[in-house]
Scaffold this motif. Structure first.
Motif: not given
Length: 268
Positions: A63-76
């Motif tokens: 789960f940590a991988d995909v949660v990080a992607m949600f953070h990064v994509f939304n921040a971007s």
């Protein structure tokens, strides 16, 4: 957005928005304070179309991988440049973002069910079930559901289907690419297996440098390129092609395997 508006899977978008907000608040410090997440490629995220984008990545935790992607994509998307500073970016998250996950995993607890509602496209694994090796046919409804998610927005997938590094990619990913012709964006992550337990829920070690590199979309000839060629292209793009093992020392490889075995033992 109306209170009763739903996505193609029948999930209420108002509820989904609040679930993403809450999960983001609870998880943000895992990448920003306890560990450091280094990001490359925010500009690529901002230049992508709103729909029919497939992110392919190597996999290190459940789960940590995909949660990080949600953070990064939304921040971007909100204008952050290779940063997840200031959590305000999650107030209006991208709601048409999904990730492919094993149905068996997403049914195990209340937390995984909540995370599934927040964006999972759950599929039946064809090679493993309840800890045992199996061999079964791909469910066409699973392929259709991934296509439905692509038609609605962005989909994140981990084509190796395992957190063990350098394993072969599942050929179904090439089938999906040829069938739905998405923009394919490679993502390479590192540091997550050292930071978290195998599930990606418990912080195993603090002070780890995590990294996420978002690469330019791949050039793919959807009509004429073979599935084998697409798989090889993906393996190189997410740095999981067998040739990468030639530049890794035997000691490092043994350390990877030992660490993976320990993680399996602790989570069994």
């Amino acid at each position: 957005m109306g209170l009763f508006k739903t996505n193609p899977f029948g999930h209420n978008l108002f509820i989904k928005k609040w679930l993403i907000r809450i999960l983001a608040v609870l998880s943000h410090q895992r990448y920003k304070r306890f560990n450091t997440l280094e990001i490359e490629g925010s500009d690529i995220i901002r230049n992508l179309p709103d729909k029919n984008v497939l992110f392919v990545s190597n996999h290190q935790t459940y789960f940590a991988d995909v949660v990080a992607m949600f953070h990064v994509f939304n921040a971007s998307l909100s204008g952050r440049e290779d940063s997840i500073k200031n959590l305000g970016y999650i107030w209006q998250p991208k709601l048409n973002m999904y990730y492919v996950a094993a149905a068996e995993t997403m049914k195990k607890s209340l937390l995984t069910k909540i995370m599934a509602y927040a964006g999972s496209v759950s599929v039946e694994r064809t090679w493993r079930a309840e800890g045992q090796d199996v061999k079964r046919q791909v469910k066409m409804s699973d392929i259709s559901n991934i296509g439905k998610a692509l038609n609605d927005g962005w989909v994140i997938t981990f084509p190796q289907g395992t957190t063990t590094p350098w394993k072969p990619l599942r050929k179904g990913t090439a089938h999906i690419i040829k069938k739905y012709k998405p923009v394919v964006v490679p993502v390479v992550i590192d540091g997550f297996r050292r930071s978290f337990d195998k599930k990606g829920l418990r912080i195993k070690k603090k002070g780890i440098l995590q990294s996420m590199v978002i690469k330019e979309p791949l050039q793919i000839d959807y009509e004429n390129e073979s599935s084998e060629s697409i798989i090889e292209k993906l393996e190189y793009a997410i740095e999981q092609h067998p040739s990468f093992l030639k530049v890794i020392s035997k000691a490092d490889l043994l350390a990877y395997e030992e660490e993976n075995n320990q993680r399996k033992f602790k989570n069994s």
